[in-house]
Design a protein around this motif. Sequence first.
Motif, PDB file in Angstrom:
ATOM      1  N   ASN A 158      -9.166 -27.500  18.194  1.00 49.88           N
ATOM      2  CA  ASN A 158      -9.166 -29.005  17.494  1.00 49.88           C
ATOM      3  C   ASN A 158      -9.556 -30.194  19.238  1.00 49.88           C
ATOM      4  OD1 ASN A 158      -8.861 -27.079  15.620  1.00 49.88           O
ATOM      5  ND2 ASN A 158      -6.741 -27.207  15.373  1.00 49.88           N
ATOM      6  N   LYS A 159      -9.348 -29.233  19.854  1.00 47.64           N
ATOM      7  CA  LYS A 159      -9.380 -30.890  20.931  1.00 47.64           C
ATOM      8  C   LYS A 159     -10.714 -31.248  21.715  1.00 47.64           C
ATOM      9  CE  LYS A 159      -5.687 -29.457  24.059  1.00 47.64           C
ATOM     10  NZ  LYS A 159      -5.322 -28.839  25.769  1.00 47.64           N
ATOM     11  N   LEU A 161     -12.295 -32.760  19.123  1.00 43.54           N
ATOM     12  CA  LEU A 161     -12.312 -33.585  18.187  1.00 43.54           C
ATOM     13  C   LEU A 161     -11.616 -34.669  19.197  1.00 43.54           C
ATOM     14  CD1 LEU A 161     -11.414 -32.433  14.792  1.00 43.54           C
ATOM     15  CD2 LEU A 161     -13.300 -33.214  15.320  1.00 43.54           C
ATOM     16  N   LEU A 162     -10.835 -34.296  20.702  1.00 45.08           N
ATOM     17  CA  LEU A 162     -10.499 -35.978  20.904  1.00 45.08           C
ATOM     18  C   LEU A 162     -11.127 -35.413  22.221  1.00 45.08           C
ATOM     19  CD1 LEU A 162      -7.082 -34.341  19.424  1.00 45.08           C
ATOM     20  CD2 LEU A 162      -8.556 -37.000  19.148  1.00 45.08           C
ATOM     21  N   TYR A 164     -12.664 -36.941  24.471  1.00 45.62           N
ATOM     22  CA  TYR A 164     -12.593 -38.484  24.497  1.00 45.62           C
ATOM     23  C   TYR A 164     -11.558 -38.640  25.791  1.00 45.62           C
ATOM     24  CZ  TYR A 164     -10.732 -40.248  20.522  1.00 45.62           C
ATOM     25  OH  TYR A 164     -10.042 -40.841  19.641  1.00 45.62           O
ATOM     26  N   LYS A 165     -10.332 -37.851  25.328  1.00 44.24           N
ATOM     27  CA  LYS A 165      -8.832 -38.576  25.690  1.00 44.24           C
ATOM     28  C   LYS A 165      -8.479 -37.363  26.430  1.00 44.24           C
ATOM     29  CE  LYS A 165      -6.993 -39.780  21.213  1.00 44.24           C
ATOM     30  NZ  LYS A 165      -6.133 -39.755  20.695  1.00 44.24           N
ATOM     31  N   LEU A 166      -9.624 -36.964  27.332  1.00 40.81           N
ATOM     32  CA  LEU A 166      -9.443 -35.827  27.981  1.00 40.81           C
ATOM     33  C   LEU A 166      -9.826 -35.203  29.507  1.00 40.81           C
ATOM     34  CD1 LEU A 166      -9.947 -32.772  26.151  1.00 40.81           C
ATOM     35  CD2 LEU A 166      -7.562 -33.748  26.109  1.00 40.81           C
ATOM     36  N   THR A 225      -8.250 -42.464  30.386  1.00 40.16           N
ATOM     37  CA  THR A 225      -7.303 -41.419  30.017  1.00 40.16           C
ATOM     38  C   THR A 225      -6.372 -41.663  29.885  1.00 40.16           C
ATOM     39  OG1 THR A 225      -7.374 -39.912  31.552  1.00 40.16           O
ATOM     40  CG2 THR A 225      -9.488 -39.699  30.019  1.00 40.16           C
ATOM     41  N   PHE A 228      -4.295 -42.640  27.079  1.00 41.11           N
ATOM     42  CA  PHE A 228      -3.965 -41.817  25.957  1.00 41.11           C
ATOM     43  C   PHE A 228      -2.759 -40.475  25.954  1.00 41.11           C
ATOM     44  CE2 PHE A 228      -8.500 -42.498  25.612  1.00 41.11           C
ATOM     45  CZ  PHE A 228      -8.538 -43.121  24.580  1.00 41.11           C
ATOM     46  N   LYS A 229      -2.648 -40.082  27.418  1.00 38.00           N
ATOM     47  CA  LYS A 229      -1.082 -39.736  27.428  1.00 38.00           C
ATOM     48  C   LYS A 229       0.061 -40.385  26.888  1.00 38.00           C
ATOM     49  CE  LYS A 229      -3.060 -36.122  29.317  1.00 38.00           C
ATOM     50  NZ  LYS A 229      -2.241 -34.497  29.181  1.00 38.00           N
ATOM     51  N   GLU A 231       0.549 -42.446  24.750  1.00 36.88           N
ATOM     52  CA  GLU A 231       0.752 -42.595  23.048  1.00 36.88           C
ATOM     53  C   GLU A 231       1.642 -41.481  22.947  1.00 36.88           C
ATOM     54  OE1 GLU A 231      -2.940 -42.030  21.380  1.00 36.88           O
ATOM     55  OE2 GLU A 231      -4.178 -43.786  21.652  1.00 36.88           O
TER      56      GLU A 231
END
Length: 231
Positions: A158-159, A161-162, A164-166, A225, A228-229, A231
């Motif tokens: 599922n990652k 989808l995210l 760009y946050k990694l 990134t 995002f951590k 959040e």
Amino acid sequence: MSNYIVAIHIVELIAALAGTYYYLKTRDSQMKIFIWYLWLVVFVETVGMYGHVLLNNYDYDWFVWLKNSVFCTNTWLYNIYSFVSILIFGKFYLKIIHQKSSKIIIKVAVVVYVTFAILYYLIKGTFFEKSLPYDVFMETFIVFVFVILYYKQLLASNKILLFYKLPVFYISSSLLLWYLCAAPLFTFDGYFFAVNKGFVQFRHVFMFLINMFLYSCFTFAFLYTIQFKKE
């Protein structure tokens, strides 16, 4: 080329500092070993500068012993660096990748590379004189395998989808691009002589550009990134 060297040192240091800042703010244990790798790069590149000084063959008294020893060039230092880099990359992706089959592939790749390197230097005795034959190509293949395994896991989770946050995504992509760009250049190492001024100049500029790109991407990966951590 001194301006190129200084500029690369600066972006390497900035990347290491950005990584440290990222870790202090997030305590992301997966990234810890890679951040240590960035500090290793800073250390090796700083110490390795003694090779550039000795190339000028100045007769400084405190360098006489060094000039007449096996440490005259910094080849030994970068041989250790290449060896340790593969170990670190292997450890880094072992922490990130969870599939058992992928972990086995990573371990086998690292063991084969390390075994080959040790046996080659023991048999040939050229540790202080030259790097492994086709070293960049072997490293490129290993990094390519590691990154592809990471992409495979990312696509199946599922990652994706995210992504760009990694930070790992940006780091892996930039590492892969760097090696794919650098490997073809080393095909023409036989032309790397002072008389071939055109090729020497091209290589310096090209390596400068891809190194600036690589460490800038690392810096971006950490600083972008981190939001995002939080959040």
